[in-house]
Design a protein around this motif. Structure first.
Motif, PDB file in Angstrom:
ATOM      1  N   LEU A 267       8.810  -3.230  12.864  1.00  0.00           N
ATOM      2  CA  LEU A 267       8.738  -2.183  11.853  1.00  0.00           C
ATOM      3  C   LEU A 267      10.099  -2.065  11.187  1.00  0.00           C
ATOM      4  CD1 LEU A 267       6.919   0.947  13.354  1.00  0.00           C
ATOM      5  CD2 LEU A 267       6.135  -0.507  11.464  1.00  0.00           C
ATOM      6  N   GLY A 268      10.132  -2.066   9.876  1.00  0.00           N
ATOM      7  CA  GLY A 268      11.348  -1.766   9.136  1.00  0.00           C
ATOM      8  C   GLY A 268      11.290  -0.312   8.707  1.00  0.00           C
ATOM      9  N   LEU A 269      12.305   0.475   9.126  1.00  0.00           N
ATOM     10  CA  LEU A 269      12.302   1.911   8.833  1.00  0.00           C
ATOM     11  C   LEU A 269      13.368   2.263   7.806  1.00  0.00           C
ATOM     12  CD1 LEU A 269      12.171   3.387  12.474  1.00  0.00           C
ATOM     13  CD2 LEU A 269      10.273   2.573  11.053  1.00  0.00           C
TER      14      LEU A 269
ATOM     15  N   GLN B 142       0.812  -1.217   0.000  1.00  0.00           N
ATOM     16  CA  GLN B 142       0.000   0.000   0.000  1.00  0.00           C
ATOM     17  C   GLN B 142       0.847   1.269   0.000  1.00  0.00           C
ATOM     18  OE1 GLN B 142      -1.908  -0.756   3.866  1.00  0.00           O
ATOM     19  NE2 GLN B 142      -0.550   0.761   4.839  1.00  0.00           N
ATOM     20  N   ARG B 143       0.213   2.367  -0.398  1.00  0.00           N
ATOM     21  CA  ARG B 143       0.906   3.662  -0.397  1.00  0.00           C
ATOM     22  C   ARG B 143       0.715   4.399   0.933  1.00  0.00           C
ATOM     23  NH1 ARG B 143       3.283   5.578  -4.685  1.00  0.00           N
ATOM     24  NH2 ARG B 143       3.290   4.118  -6.428  1.00  0.00           N
ATOM     25  N   GLU B 144      -0.319   4.004   1.647  1.00  0.00           N
ATOM     26  CA  GLU B 144      -0.640   4.695   2.900  1.00  0.00           C
ATOM     27  C   GLU B 144       0.337   4.278   4.014  1.00  0.00           C
ATOM     28  OE1 GLU B 144      -2.866   2.597   1.280  1.00  0.00           O
ATOM     29  OE2 GLU B 144      -3.613   4.270   0.077  1.00  0.00           O
ATOM     30  N   PRO B 145       0.524   5.160   5.019  1.00  0.00           N
ATOM     31  CA  PRO B 145       1.387   4.809   6.154  1.00  0.00           C
ATOM     32  C   PRO B 145       0.915   3.521   6.843  1.00  0.00           C
ATOM     33  CG  PRO B 145       0.842   7.145   6.211  1.00  0.00           C
ATOM     34  CD  PRO B 145       0.007   6.535   5.127  1.00  0.00           C
ATOM     35  N   ILE B 146       1.864   2.846   7.489  1.00  0.00           N
ATOM     36  CA  ILE B 146       1.571   1.575   8.146  1.00  0.00           C
ATOM     37  C   ILE B 146       1.116   1.827   9.583  1.00  0.00           C
ATOM     38  CG2 ILE B 146       2.621  -0.579   8.977  1.00  0.00           C
ATOM     39  CD1 ILE B 146       4.562  -0.309   6.536  1.00  0.00           C
ATOM     40  N   GLU B 147      -0.056   1.302   9.930  1.00  0.00           N
ATOM     41  CA  GLU B 147      -0.597   1.453  11.293  1.00  0.00           C
ATOM     42  C   GLU B 147      -0.370   0.155  12.048  1.00  0.00           C
ATOM     43  OE1 GLU B 147      -2.326   4.265  12.163  1.00  0.00           O
ATOM     44  OE2 GLU B 147      -2.964   5.203  10.280  1.00  0.00           O
ATOM     45  N   LEU B 148       0.783   0.051  12.702  1.00  0.00           N
ATOM     46  CA  LEU B 148       1.158  -1.223  13.330  1.00  0.00           C
ATOM     47  C   LEU B 148       0.211  -1.609  14.474  1.00  0.00           C
ATOM     48  CD1 LEU B 148       3.368  -3.366  12.901  1.00  0.00           C
ATOM     49  CD2 LEU B 148       4.617  -2.320  14.768  1.00  0.00           C
TER      50      LEU B 148
ATOM     51  N   GLY C 209      13.318   7.331   8.595  1.00  0.00           N
ATOM     52  CA  GLY C 209      12.476   7.204   9.785  1.00  0.00           C
ATOM     53  C   GLY C 209      11.074   6.711   9.493  1.00  0.00           C
ATOM     54  N   GLU C 210      10.648   6.789   8.232  1.00  0.00           N
ATOM     55  CA  GLU C 210       9.313   6.281   7.901  1.00  0.00           C
ATOM     56  C   GLU C 210       9.370   4.764   7.770  1.00  0.00           C
ATOM     57  OE1 GLU C 210       6.353   8.796   5.611  1.00  0.00           O
ATOM     58  OE2 GLU C 210       8.228   9.258   4.549  1.00  0.00           O
ATOM     59  N   ALA C 211       8.249   4.112   8.073  1.00  0.00           N
ATOM     60  CA  ALA C 211       8.203   2.646   8.036  1.00  0.00           C
ATOM     61  C   ALA C 211       7.861   2.152   6.635  1.00  0.00           C
ATOM     62  CB  ALA C 211       7.189   2.129   9.030  1.00  0.00           C
ATOM     63  N   SER C 212       8.691   1.241   6.141  1.00  0.00           N
ATOM     64  CA  SER C 212       8.422   0.620   4.846  1.00  0.00           C
ATOM     65  C   SER C 212       7.803  -0.762   5.020  1.00  0.00           C
ATOM     66  CB  SER C 212       9.713   0.487   4.041  1.00  0.00           C
ATOM     67  OG  SER C 212      10.669  -0.284   4.757  1.00  0.00           O
ATOM     68  N   LEU C 213       8.045  -1.361   6.185  1.00  0.00           N
ATOM     69  CA  LEU C 213       7.560  -2.726   6.409  1.00  0.00           C
ATOM     70  C   LEU C 213       7.000  -2.875   7.810  1.00  0.00           C
ATOM     71  CD1 LEU C 213       7.656  -5.718   5.188  1.00  0.00           C
ATOM     72  CD2 LEU C 213       9.617  -6.009   6.677  1.00  0.00           C
ATOM     73  N   GLY C 214       5.825  -3.444   7.899  1.00  0.00           N
ATOM     74  CA  GLY C 214       5.244  -3.776   9.193  1.00  0.00           C
ATOM     75  C   GLY C 214       4.945  -5.264   9.229  1.00  0.00           C
ATOM     76  N   LEU C 215       5.342  -5.915  10.307  1.00  0.00           N
ATOM     77  CA  LEU C 215       5.114  -7.360  10.420  1.00  0.00           C
ATOM     78  C   LEU C 215       4.568  -7.682  11.806  1.00  0.00           C
ATOM     79  CD1 LEU C 215       7.276 -10.318   9.404  1.00  0.00           C
ATOM     80  CD2 LEU C 215       7.045  -9.911  11.833  1.00  0.00           C
ATOM     81  N   VAL C 216       3.559  -8.511  11.833  1.00  0.00           N
ATOM     82  CA  VAL C 216       3.023  -8.970  13.113  1.00  0.00           C
ATOM     83  C   VAL C 216       2.807 -10.481  13.018  1.00  0.00           C
ATOM     84  CG1 VAL C 216       1.115  -8.833  14.768  1.00  0.00           C
ATOM     85  CG2 VAL C 216       1.854  -6.772  13.564  1.00  0.00           C
TER      86      VAL C 216
END
Lengths: 142, 81
Positions: free
Chosen positions: A33-35, A8-14, A89-96
């Motif tokens: 989070l990968g920043l 997605q293009r939108e910011p990641i909401e972990l 500093g922005e997150a490119s990857l979020g993993l849970v």
């Protein structure tokens, strides 16, 4: 079994993803989070432009995560990859990853990230004071 | 046959990032397509050699046979994460 995959293009909401994956039977919820980092291979980095093969990226990411879940016996996993121009500093990857116990959650999370970096059709182009360069996975610092 | 080609990553410095139609004479496989592409765009050279190839969004073997209307994507080494 839960699997959430988004490119997605939108910011990641972990926090929201953690909420989606949390279950009463899961005592371990790993979130990562990968920043965008300010350096790579000795060069200064100001931003990274992530691009992807839209018709294939989520599909391949889904396959990778499914394989890792099966390998580690983990029922619940989510990976969200952001596309577009991201500043340091922005997150490119979020993993849970959520599982009853911590060991399989850590192992599965690490495996997912290692594996996705091999086949998921996403590319990064780094921008810094020295100009722009496509990142090659053979280079250090990637 | 008519193919739809896609180029990504560093290949977009040489080729358009937009999908493009490509006419390939007769029956062909990926080896034939690569040879035809290199003849028309010699600058692709080594970059093309290092690519994985997907046909209709599935990873393909180097000698995969192509069919009319296939979408062939050239994927340089990926670097997500």
């Amino acid at each position: 079994m839960t699997r959430i995959i988004r490119v997605q293009r939108e910011p990641i909401e972990l926090d929201a993803i953690v909420g989606e994956l949390s279950r009463p039977d899961c005592g371990a919820v790993l979130s990562f989070l990968g920043l965008v980092r300010d350096h790579a291979g000795g060069r200064e980095v100001e931003s990274i432009d992530y691009s992807c093969y839209e018709e294939m990226a989520a599909k391949e990411l889904d396959r990778v995560v499914a394989r890792c879940q099966e390998r580690h016996g983990v029922a619940h996993a989510a990976v969200v990859h952001r596309i577009g121009l991201l500043a340091v500093g922005e997150a490119s990857l979020g993993l849970v990853v959520a599982s009853p116990h911590r060991r399989e959650a850590f192992a599965c999370g690490l495996d997912i990230i290692d594996e996705m970096k091999k086949t998921v059709p996403i590319w990064k182009r780094e921008f810094g004071p020295d100009g722009a360069s496509w990142v090659d996975p053979g280079q250090p610092g990637t | 046959m008519k193919l739809r080609l896609r180029f990504f990553g560093r290949l977009t410095e040489i080729m358009s990032p937009e999908p493009q139609d490509f006419e390939l004479a007769g029956a062909a496989d990926l080896m034939g397509l690569k040879a035809a592409l290199l003849a028309r765009h010699p600058g692709l050279g080594n970059a093309l050699e290092r690519c994985m190839i997907a046909v209709n969004t599935e990873f393909a073997a180097p000698d995969q046979v192509l069919a009319d209307g296939d979408e062939v994507a050239f994927l340089p080494p990926v670097s997500g994460g």
